[in-house]
Design an enzyme around this catalytic site. Structure first.
Site, PDB file in Angstrom:
ATOM      1  N   LYS A  99       4.194   0.391   9.624  1.00 52.36           N
ATOM      2  CA  LYS A  99       4.314   1.679   8.928  1.00 52.36           C
ATOM      3  C   LYS A  99       3.757   2.815   9.772  1.00 52.36           C
ATOM      4  O   LYS A  99       4.271   3.926   9.736  1.00 52.36           O
ATOM      5  CB  LYS A  99       3.608   1.613   7.579  1.00 52.36           C
ATOM      6  CG  LYS A  99       4.521   1.062   6.501  1.00 52.36           C
ATOM      7  CD  LYS A  99       3.895   1.186   5.138  1.00 52.36           C
ATOM      8  CE  LYS A  99       2.957   0.046   4.889  1.00 52.36           C
ATOM      9  NZ  LYS A  99       2.474  -0.036   3.508  1.00 52.36           N
ATOM     10  N   GLU A 144       0.866  -1.167   0.000  1.00 50.57           N
ATOM     11  CA  GLU A 144       0.000   0.000   0.000  1.00 50.57           C
ATOM     12  C   GLU A 144       0.913   1.229   0.000  1.00 50.57           C
ATOM     13  O   GLU A 144       1.814   1.310   0.850  1.00 50.57           O
ATOM     14  CB  GLU A 144      -0.875  -0.013   1.270  1.00 50.57           C
ATOM     15  CG  GLU A 144      -1.887   1.079   1.248  1.00 50.57           C
ATOM     16  CD  GLU A 144      -2.785   1.120   2.482  1.00 50.57           C
ATOM     17  OE1 GLU A 144      -2.726   0.198   3.318  1.00 50.57           O
ATOM     18  OE2 GLU A 144      -3.536   2.105   2.581  1.00 50.57           O
ATOM     19  N   ARG A 203       4.729 -12.922   9.827  1.00 50.90           N
ATOM     20  CA  ARG A 203       5.440 -11.704   9.456  1.00 50.90           C
ATOM     21  C   ARG A 203       6.778 -11.654  10.188  1.00 50.90           C
ATOM     22  O   ARG A 203       6.973 -12.330  11.202  1.00 50.90           O
ATOM     23  CB  ARG A 203       4.619 -10.458   9.783  1.00 50.90           C
ATOM     24  CG  ARG A 203       4.339 -10.289  11.263  1.00 50.90           C
ATOM     25  CD  ARG A 203       3.257  -9.263  11.524  1.00 50.90           C
ATOM     26  NE  ARG A 203       3.677  -7.917  11.198  1.00 50.90           N
ATOM     27  CZ  ARG A 203       3.143  -7.172  10.218  1.00 50.90           C
ATOM     28  NH1 ARG A 203       2.187  -7.655   9.471  1.00 50.90           N
ATOM     29  NH2 ARG A 203       3.544  -5.950   9.994  1.00 50.90           N
TER      30      ARG A 203
HETATM   31  P1  ATP Z   1       2.746  -2.505   8.127  1.00 46.77           P
HETATM   32  O1  ATP Z   1       2.312  -3.474   9.179  1.00 46.77           O
HETATM   33  O2  ATP Z   1       4.186  -2.194   8.172  1.00 46.77           O
HETATM   34  O3  ATP Z   1       1.908  -1.277   8.046  1.00 46.77           O
HETATM   35  P2  ATP Z   1       1.305  -3.470   5.904  1.00 46.77           P
HETATM   36  O4  ATP Z   1       0.893  -4.899   5.864  1.00 46.77           O
HETATM   37  O5  ATP Z   1       0.258  -2.506   6.235  1.00 46.77           O
HETATM   38  O6  ATP Z   1       2.580  -3.311   6.796  1.00 46.77           O
HETATM   39  P3  ATP Z   1       1.503  -3.355   3.076  1.00 46.77           P
HETATM   40  O7  ATP Z   1       2.057  -2.289   2.226  1.00 46.77           O
HETATM   41  O8  ATP Z   1       0.063  -3.645   3.010  1.00 46.77           O
HETATM   42  O9  ATP Z   1       1.939  -3.008   4.545  1.00 46.77           O
HETATM   43  O10 ATP Z   1       2.343  -4.693   2.883  1.00 46.77           O
HETATM   44  C1  ATP Z   1       2.667  -5.222   1.644  1.00 46.77           C
HETATM   45  C2  ATP Z   1       2.972  -6.681   1.819  1.00 46.77           C
HETATM   46  O11 ATP Z   1       4.071  -6.860   2.703  1.00 46.77           O
HETATM   47  C3  ATP Z   1       1.798  -7.436   2.414  1.00 46.77           C
HETATM   48  O12 ATP Z   1       1.640  -8.630   1.693  1.00 46.77           O
HETATM   49  C4  ATP Z   1       2.210  -7.673   3.820  1.00 46.77           C
HETATM   50  O13 ATP Z   1       1.632  -8.855   4.307  1.00 46.77           O
HETATM   51  C5  ATP Z   1       3.734  -7.772   3.721  1.00 46.77           C
HETATM   52  N1  ATP Z   1       4.368  -7.396   4.982  1.00 46.77           N
HETATM   53  C6  ATP Z   1       4.169  -6.262   5.679  1.00 46.77           C
HETATM   54  N2  ATP Z   1       4.871  -6.283   6.834  1.00 46.77           N
HETATM   55  C7  ATP Z   1       5.540  -7.468   6.856  1.00 46.77           C
HETATM   56  C8  ATP Z   1       6.431  -8.099   7.781  1.00 46.77           C
HETATM   57  N3  ATP Z   1       6.783  -7.505   8.930  1.00 46.77           N
HETATM   58  N4  ATP Z   1       6.926  -9.314   7.467  1.00 46.77           N
HETATM   59  C9  ATP Z   1       6.582  -9.910   6.313  1.00 46.77           C
HETATM   60  N5  ATP Z   1       5.751  -9.381   5.409  1.00 46.77           N
HETATM   61  C10 ATP Z   1       5.222  -8.172   5.661  1.00 46.77           C
HETATM   62 MG    MG Z   2      -1.537  -3.781   4.725  1.00 51.70          MG
END
Ligand code: ATP
Ligand code: MG
Length: 562
Positions: free
Chosen positions: A273, A37, A263
């Site tokens: 984020k 995102e 994760r």
């Molecule tokens: P955050 O928790 O940092 O806000 P998010 O899931 O909101 O992360 P996205 O941009 O939606 O951020 O993530 C893109 C991809 O990266 C998704 O498939 C998410 O599952 C994966 N992802 C995010 N954080 C992690 C993590 N700590 N370890 C592994 N994969 C991750």
């Molecule tokens: Mg997300």
């Protein structure tokens, strides 16, 4: 038919994919995607997901799409899109022409929503957000059906169309799936599919004022792109039922399989984020690319290499259970990589002047130093030796304890790449008593680093020639938090390490560093791994970031030389 050679089933996800191929699913095709995102920078947790998705595509001869999941215009910005693309490329992955945006599917998604309405499986709810929340029920009590749940198909179509045209205000109504208000899975209790947000979108501008929710947009984006395996983190496990429900209830072109993995959580680090944005907004760090940030931009600026991050992701592997990975593993990976790649040079962080009394004042001798002890191909550089040199302040002690092998009154040490010197005098500031200069003599017979009479010295210290050295600023970075798991703390900002950055001004580096390029990696011998700061370096400033300290300091160097 020829047997297809399949890669190692090194984790449960690859096992699933191999089994799917064996069963002939998707005609043996493997298609993954990385769906960030664009509401912040990518961090090391995303790197795990990138390596997994792009890695699987590579190993199975499949494809991996880069798809921006840009369905929430209130938090998303074009600058994040740019930064994310730069980071994925830097990590070493190539999406080719497979760059997609969920917002490109807004028309199709709207049509799928209309399909649901026509099938009596979605309705416009005119309750407020608050009412919807309060009537959702709890895990032990069923929810309450909305009084608008049984609107006719015609009425729903008309209202949904009005929503799209902007005839309602934000929050006045939403489109909900009609599933089951008593479902044990709260996400299945008539989840919201669309809401009104009269906010311009970074790509679609003001064309839309209704935006699809993640659970509706994500599965359909996957299906539109022909994804076979939709890999996401464990917190989406509960969303899987809804992922499948949506795909089962519209005319989606295919039905990708959602697979969840744990994760990455890293000690002494936050990887959310929202929290990273807080660090930036509060001014605790200088930006998303501050070298203390676990963002890819921060790690890159700090001197981490893409190879070291990929190696780290390989080593942590993929599992289904959450764990906390030790930050020292990441540090180990970069140290290993830089040990191979970084040029060895000398830098004195806190200089102490040494006058070599028996060396002629105008003479300059060129000593030669190899850039790498094990890699002759990296070449050598001249290091001028002259009467006045600078050594590290803590490489001298007036009253050394037992086991201190560096310089002390009457003691002899080896200068790296050069002569033995012996301390014959200490000059102090009469007012403060601070040591301001050492007087030494050198043994002209020891240029090779060894004494012809076989006499040994216990220590080797680094140095720079005073006249020819360059002044530099050195930034010593350390972990950003003082507690192992800051995300467990209610106020994680209260646990920021006050010593996460120590700026050393007035450091002196050897003259060869005048030709360093921004981002170049070095080992400052006995001190650590550093890079020329990419930002300051471009401005022509000699500012070095410590990527990681050497685990073992001077003992290691000394043992290599003697
Ligand atoms: P955050 O928790 O940092 O806000 P998010 O899931 O909101 O992360 P996205 O941009 O939606 O951020 O993530 C893109 C991809 O990266 C998704 O498939 C998410 O599952 C994966 N992802 C995010 N954080 C992690 C993590 N700590 N370890 C592994 N994969 C991750
Ligand atoms: Mg997300």
């Amino acid at each position: 038919m020829e047997e297809r050679r399949l890669p190692e089933p090194k984790d449960f996800i690859r096992e699933i994919i191999i089994e799917d191929i064996r069963q002939g699913k998707n005609q043996g095709r493997v298609a993954t995607r990385f769906p960030p995102e664009p509401n912040g920078y990518l961090h090391i947790g995303h790197a795990k997901s990138i390596c997994l998705n792009f890695g699987i595509a590579q190993e199975f001869g499949g494809t991996c799409n880069l798809r921006f999941d840009d369905t929430n215009p209130t938090k998303e910005e074009a600058r994040y899109v740019e930064a994310i693309m730069e980071d994925v490329r830097w990590l070493g992955f190539d999406w080719g022409d497979r760059l997609y945006f969920a917002s490109d599917y807004f028309d199709k998604l709207y049509e799928y929503a209309v399909e649901l309405i026509k099938a009596g499986k979605a309705y416009v709810d005119s309750q407020s957000q608050e009412e919807i929340r309060l009537t959702r029920g709890t895990p032990t009590e069923p929810g309450v059906e909305s009084p608008y749940r049984n609107r006719s198909v015609e009425e729903n179509l008309e209202l949904f169309e009005k929503m799209r045209k902007g005839e309602f205000d934000d929050g006045q109504c939403v489109l909900r799936a009609k599933i089951d208000m008593a479902s044990p899975n709260l996400l299945m209790r008539d989840p919201v599919l669309y809401r009104i947000r009269k906010v311009p979108h970074h790509r679609t501008g003001t064309k839309w004022c209704i935006y699809p929710m993640y659970d509706f947009a994500h599965c359909l984006s996957d299906a539109i792109e022909g994804i076979t395996h939709s890999i996401c983190t464990l917190e989406f496990e509960v969303n899987r039922a809804l992922y499948d429900w949506v795909l089962d209830n519209v005319s989606a072109p295919c039905h990708p399989r959602q697979i969840e993995f744990a994760r990455l959580n890293l000690s002494y680090t936050v990887l959310s984020k929202r929290k990273l944005a807080q660090l930036v907004e509060s001014g605790i760090v200088e930006g998303w690319d501050d070298p203390r940030m676990p963002t890819l931009a921060g790690l890159r600026r700090r001197g981490y290499t893409p190879e070291s991050i990929r190696e780290f992701c390989e080593r942590i592997g993929v599992a289904r259970r959450d764990s906390l990975v030790d930050l020292s593993l990441l540090e180990h990976c970069v140290r290993e990589d830089l040990n191979r790649k970084a040029k060895r040079v000398m830098a004195v962080l806190r200089p102490l002047r040494v006058v070599v009394e028996n060396f002629p004042p105008d003479r300059v001798e060129e000593l030669l130093g190899p850039y790498h002890p094990d890699d002759p191909a990296m070449g050598t550089r001249p290091i001028p030796f002259c009467r006045e040199i600078l050594i590290e302040r803590d490489d001298f002690l007036e009253d050394p304890p037992k086991g201190y092998h560096r310089l002390a009154p009457g003691r002899e040490v080896r200068l790296r790449y050069g002569y033995f010197i012996k301390c014959v005098g200490v000059i102090k500031d009469p007012a403060t008593g601070e040591i301001v200069e050492l007087r030494c003599t050198y043994d002209p017979q020891t240029r090779s680093g060894f004494a012809p009479d076989g006499r040994k010295v216990k220590g080797t210290i680094h140095w720079v020639p005073e006249r020819y050295s360059l002044e530099a600023e050195v930034r010593l970075y350390d972990r950003l938090f003082t507690v192992e798991d800051p995300s467990q703390e209610e106020d994680f900002l209260a646990f920021v390490n006050p010593d996460s950055l120590v700026v050393v001004k007035g450091a002196r580096v050897e003259p060869s560093l005048s030709s360093a390029s921004p981002g170049d990696h070095f080992q400052f011998e006995r001190v650590g791994y550093f890079n020329l700061d990419p930002v300051e370096g471009k401005r022509g400033n000699l500012v070095f970031n410590r990527t990681v300290p050497l685990r073992d300091t001077w003992a290691k160097v000394a043992s290599k030389v003697t």
